[in-house]
Design an enzyme around this catalytic site. Structure first.
Site, PDB file in Angstrom:
ATOM      1  N   ASN A   1       0.831  -1.206   0.000  1.00 17.13           N
ATOM      2  CA  ASN A   1       0.000   0.000   0.000  1.00 17.13           C
ATOM      3  C   ASN A   1       0.863   1.252   0.000  1.00 17.13           C
ATOM      4  O   ASN A   1       0.937   1.974  -0.984  1.00 17.13           O
ATOM      5  CB  ASN A   1      -0.947  -0.009   1.204  1.00 17.13           C
ATOM      6  CG  ASN A   1      -2.030   1.032   1.099  1.00 17.13           C
ATOM      7  OD1 ASN A   1      -1.797   2.155   0.666  1.00 17.13           O
ATOM      8  ND2 ASN A   1      -3.248   0.683   1.508  1.00 17.13           N
ATOM      9  N   ASP A   2       1.527   1.514   1.096  1.00 17.00           N
ATOM     10  CA  ASP A   2       2.252   2.773   1.274  1.00 17.00           C
ATOM     11  C   ASP A   2       3.393   2.947   0.277  1.00 17.00           C
ATOM     12  O   ASP A   2       3.670   4.060  -0.166  1.00 17.00           O
ATOM     13  CB  ASP A   2       2.804   2.863   2.702  1.00 17.00           C
ATOM     14  CG  ASP A   2       1.697   2.731   3.736  1.00 17.00           C
ATOM     15  OD1 ASP A   2       0.644   3.357   3.545  1.00 17.00           O
ATOM     16  OD2 ASP A   2       1.891   1.992   4.723  1.00 17.00           O
ATOM     17  N   VAL A   3       4.069   1.838  -0.107  1.00 18.42           N
ATOM     18  CA  VAL A   3       5.251   1.950  -0.967  1.00 18.42           C
ATOM     19  C   VAL A   3       4.883   2.216  -2.425  1.00 18.42           C
ATOM     20  O   VAL A   3       5.770   2.432  -3.258  1.00 18.42           O
ATOM     21  CB  VAL A   3       6.119   0.685  -0.875  1.00 18.42           C
ATOM     22  CG1 VAL A   3       6.648   0.511   0.541  1.00 18.42           C
ATOM     23  CG2 VAL A   3       5.362  -0.555  -1.332  1.00 18.42           C
TER      24      VAL A   3
END
Length: 471
Positions: A394-396
């Site tokens: 998600n964040d990456v």
């Protein structure tokens, strides 16, 4: 003389094996050999410890049998438990195990310092000061790693923050330093033992208070930092014990851990002080929510698109480890490769819950090393690839890090998966990632969500591409 020569030589050999092992671990190709070499180095050190018993002073001989017995029991229990956990640990629990083992190293260094400080013999000022510093760092590493373990294991689910927390932590640190100074001064007045006991308590509490407010997205950096702390503490205690192998091993671990921490922080475009004190996830502005709606697809449709594409880049995330789907993923990849599809894996430096988590995960599945690319080596390829497959990340891959200054992840380098012609995301639900930040990529027109457990979804994808091959 012969015993002293053997002990000294064993320390030199062990140090060389430690350094070689660490160097070998820098490449997946030689990592296993490096671990084995470092293990032999540790074996030399343990053997030298028992061999050194022949040099024990006459005054200590009455307690020799008891001490040797305790050492053997501790060695057997530690080896059996660690060996069992190392063989049975699931990939999802690997970060927790690393955190707890790292904490034990810091605790050991703190325990060695405690033994020195509990003695009634006189210690010169410099060794005494080094002992106290080693105790401080070891205590922080121990208690901080235990809290990190609890966070990674889901026992502490949210960062613990309160108003004035930074001021409280600063005051606690100052108090710990004062107690450390008083502990050193204690030897001028041996009856004043209270500062020493309070010092250890404050140092342990400091590790807890440092770790509680840190969010999940910073866990890889935090684990690396505490690894550096443990190495530094061990190196300092090696100096006190006049043990070259311990000093070298500690310095190597401390310096490599510090370098890795700096690299991890750089990969997030954040300073170490920002990681430790910024309360990741809190912003001063107001980030706009994603616009549009998510588009969902059947696993078979997604698999078919990738099967008839020319190139696919796969971005693995923690969700892949949770589902233990790495073997099924590689089965899918092998079918694509056999059909002439160019498949690559893209790894973000802070993907997963610890440094190198995704590399270990893929290696466990047997993915060839030449298919795995670091972020800086593959980011330019997303714009020309037919499809990007994101699994549990998600964040990456959040493009908000590039565009939204109000976002808490603004400025963090990401994998440019959003530039692919078509993006498929395997995700169990529509919730946010570990950092709690919404990802606008999932709402883009070129993005299709494939909801479900990664193991089940990839199994259906494998079935779909196999069916295509038989028609």
């Amino acid at each position: 003389m012969f015993v002293e020569y053997c002990v000294g030589l064993s320390g030199l050999v062990a140090s060389g094996l430690f350094i070689y092992g660490l160097k070998a671990m820098s490449s997946p190709v030689t990592a296993v050999a490096g671990i084995v070499a470092a293990g032999y180095g540790m074996l030399f050190v343990v053997a030298a410890t028992f061999l050194n018993l022949f040099n024990i002073t006459p005054e200590a001989r009455p307690n020799l049998l008891v001490n040797v017995g305790l050492g053997v029991v501790a060695l057997l229990l530690g080896s059996l438990w660690a060996g069992w956990r190392g063989r049975t640990v699931q990939m999802t629990s690997m970060p927790q195990m690393v955190a707890i083992f790292n904490g034990m190293g810091g605790g050991s260094a703190a325990a060695l310092a405690a033994v020195e400080l509990l003695g009634n013999h006189d210690i010169p000022l410099l060794p005494l000061s080094v002992t106290v510093i080693g105790a401080l760092i070891g205590c922080i590493s121990l208690s901080g790693s235990l809290i990190a373990w609890a966070k990674l294991d889901g026992r502490i689910r949210k960062p613990f923050r309160f108003s004035g927390q930074r001021a409280f932590n600063a005051a606690l640190f100052a108090a710990t330093v004062v107690l450390a100074v008083l502990t050193v001064m204690r030897y001028a007045t041996p009856s004043a033992e209270l500062p020493r006991d309070l010092f250890f308590g404050a140092a342990l509490l400091l590790g807890v208070c440092m770790t509680l407010p840190i969010g999940g997205a910073d866990m890889p950096v935090l684990i690396s930092l505490y690894n550096a702390f443990t190495g530094l503490a061990v190196g300092l205690e090696g100096y006190i014990m006049n043990d070259p192998a311990l000093m070298i091993a500690g310095m190597v671990v401390g310096s490599s851990g510090t370098l890795l921490t700096a690299l991890m922080a750089k990969a997030m475009n954040r300073s170490l002080t920002n990681v430790l004190f910024s309360n990741f996830g809190e912003t001063g502005g107001s980030s706009k929510g994603p616009e549009g709606e998510m588009t969902a697809a059947d696993p078979a449709d997604a698999a078919t698109t990738m099967r008839y594409g020319a190139s696919v880049i796969i971005v693995p995330g923690y969700g892949l480890a949770v589902a233990q789907a790495q073997q099924k993923l590689y089965e899918f990849v092998k079918i694509l490769v056999a059909a002439g599809v160019d498949v690559k894996f893209a790894i973000h430096p802070v993907a997963g819950r610890m440094p190198g988590h995704m590399n270990v995960l893929l290696a466990e599945a047997g993915v060839p090393y030449d298919m795995i690319y670091d972020m800086e080596d593959i980011n330019d390829s997303f714009a020309t690839t037919d499809a990007a497959l994101i699994i549990g990340a998600n964040d990456v891959v959040n493009p908000e890090a590039l565009t939204d200054k109000a976002s808490p992840i603004y400025g963090m380098p990401i994998l440019n998966a959003y530039k692919a012609h078509q993006v498929f995301v395997i995700k169990r639900g529509s919730g946010t990632g570990y950092s709690g930040v919404e990802n606008p990529l999932f709402f883009q027109k070129n993005c299709t969500m494939v909801f479900g457990d990664a193991q089940a979804v990839l199994s259906k994808m494998v079935e779909a591409v196999k069916a295509l091959g038989s028609t």
